[in-house]
Design a protein around this motif. Structure first.
Motif, short mmCIF file in Angstrom:
data_model
loop_
_atom_site.label_atom_id
_atom_site.label_comp_id
_atom_site.label_asym_id
_atom_site.label_seq_id
_atom_site.Cartn_x
_atom_site.Cartn_y
_atom_site.Cartn_z
N SER A 46 -7.44 4.76 46.54
CA SER A 46 -8.60 4.75 45.65
C SER A 46 -8.06 4.37 44.28
N ILE A 47 -8.66 3.37 43.65
CA ILE A 47 -8.24 2.98 42.30
C ILE A 47 -9.46 2.98 41.40
N GLN A 48 -9.27 3.42 40.16
CA GLN A 48 -10.38 3.47 39.21
C GLN A 48 -9.85 3.67 37.81
N ASN A 49 -10.74 3.49 36.85
CA ASN A 49 -10.49 3.83 35.45
C ASN A 49 -9.27 3.12 34.88
N MET A 50 -9.49 2.25 33.97
CA MET A 50 -8.39 1.77 33.16
C MET A 50 -8.57 2.38 31.78
N SER A 51 -7.53 2.39 30.98
CA SER A 51 -7.59 3.14 29.73
C SER A 51 -8.61 2.57 28.74
N SER A 52 -8.83 1.24 28.74
CA SER A 52 -9.83 0.66 27.84
C SER A 52 -10.09 -0.78 28.26
N GLY A 53 -11.12 -1.38 27.68
CA GLY A 53 -11.44 -2.78 27.96
C GLY A 53 -12.56 -2.95 28.95
N SER A 54 -12.92 -4.21 29.19
CA SER A 54 -14.00 -4.50 30.12
C SER A 54 -13.48 -4.57 31.56
N ALA A 55 -14.37 -4.33 32.51
CA ALA A 55 -14.01 -4.36 33.92
C ALA A 55 -13.49 -5.74 34.31
N SER A 109 -6.93 -10.17 36.76
CA SER A 109 -7.46 -11.40 36.17
C SER A 109 -7.26 -11.36 34.67
N GLY A 110 -6.86 -10.22 34.15
CA GLY A 110 -6.46 -10.02 32.76
C GLY A 110 -5.60 -8.77 32.72
N ALA A 111 -4.82 -8.59 31.67
CA ALA A 111 -3.97 -7.42 31.56
C ALA A 111 -4.82 -6.16 31.40
N ARG A 112 -4.37 -5.07 31.99
CA ARG A 112 -5.04 -3.78 31.84
C ARG A 112 -4.03 -2.67 32.06
N ASN A 113 -4.25 -1.56 31.39
CA ASN A 113 -3.32 -0.44 31.43
C ASN A 113 -3.98 0.83 31.92
N GLY A 114 -3.16 1.72 32.46
CA GLY A 114 -3.62 3.06 32.80
C GLY A 114 -4.57 3.13 33.98
N ILE A 115 -4.43 2.23 34.96
CA ILE A 115 -5.29 2.30 36.15
C ILE A 115 -4.84 3.50 36.99
N GLU A 116 -5.77 4.35 37.33
CA GLU A 116 -5.48 5.55 38.12
C GLU A 116 -5.57 5.23 39.61
N TYR A 117 -4.63 5.79 40.38
CA TYR A 117 -4.71 5.63 41.83
C TYR A 117 -4.53 6.98 42.52
N THR A 118 -5.10 7.06 43.71
CA THR A 118 -4.89 8.19 44.60
C THR A 118 -4.63 7.64 45.99
N VAL A 119 -3.54 8.04 46.61
CA VAL A 119 -3.28 7.70 48.01
C VAL A 119 -4.11 8.67 48.84
N LEU A 120 -5.16 8.15 49.48
CA LEU A 120 -6.05 9.00 50.27
C LEU A 120 -5.48 9.30 51.65
N ALA A 121 -4.82 8.30 52.23
CA ALA A 121 -4.24 8.46 53.57
C ALA A 121 -3.23 7.34 53.79
N PHE A 122 -2.30 7.59 54.73
CA PHE A 122 -1.35 6.54 55.12
C PHE A 122 -0.94 6.75 56.56
N GLN A 123 -0.48 5.66 57.17
CA GLN A 123 0.03 5.70 58.53
C GLN A 123 1.33 4.93 58.57
N LYS A 124 2.41 5.63 58.83
CA LYS A 124 3.72 5.01 58.89
C LYS A 124 3.76 4.04 60.06
N GLN A 125 4.36 2.87 59.83
CA GLN A 125 4.46 1.87 60.90
C GLN A 125 5.64 2.19 61.80
N ARG A 126 5.39 2.16 63.08
CA ARG A 126 6.46 2.39 64.05
C ARG A 126 7.25 1.10 64.23
N VAL A 127 8.56 1.20 64.07
CA VAL A 127 9.41 0.00 64.21
C VAL A 127 10.33 0.10 65.38
#
Length: 127
Positions: A46-55, A109-127
């Motif tokens: 999940s990604i959201q919120n940058m510190s400032s600027g337009s979307a 598509s332009g520089a942006r700072n402070g984008i927040e992320y949350t890893v909601l789930a993951f599945q390790k790949q079997r090799v």
């Protein structure tokens, strides 16, 4: 069989699931290994919120891939994992594979700072 199921099943991270990153107009590494481990993993972010600027559009790929997405503001990313990110909880979900070190790459598509992320789930790949 149970141990294989436990190791390679879809799961929530137990720690280090949140953080921030910055984007520029060239692809740069985003390290998710603290949440998913230093291995290939299919990740739901999940990604959201940058510190400032337009979307603006944000594009993601597995580290090591060399494609460049079509980056028109009206496109969906031209085959890449993409989302528009802005202030006031504007964001989206990304489903992407990390490389063997738990890294993805992102660019905007332009520089942006402070984008927040949350890893909601993951599945390790079997090799």
């Amino acid at each position: 069989v149970d141990s294989l199921f436990d190791e390679y099943s879809l799961k929530e991270p137990t720690s280090n699931a949140t953080g921030t990153f910055n984007l520029t107009t060239t692809f740069a590494d985003i390290d998710l290994s603290a949440a998913v481990g230093s291995n290939k993993a299919l990740v739901v972010l999940s990604i959201q919120n940058m510190s400032s600027g337009s979307a603006k559009s944000s594009f993601f790929r597995t580290k090591g891939q060399n494609f460049n997405p079509y980056t028109s503001e009206s496109s969906s990313g031209g085959g890449s994992a993409a989302a528009v990110v802005g202030t006031s909880n504007i964001g989206g979900h990304i489903v992407i594979m990390t490389d063997s070190n738990g890294l993805i790459q992102g660019r905007g598509s332009g520089a942006r700072n402070g984008i927040e992320y949350t890893v909601l789930a993951f599945q390790k790949q079997r090799v």
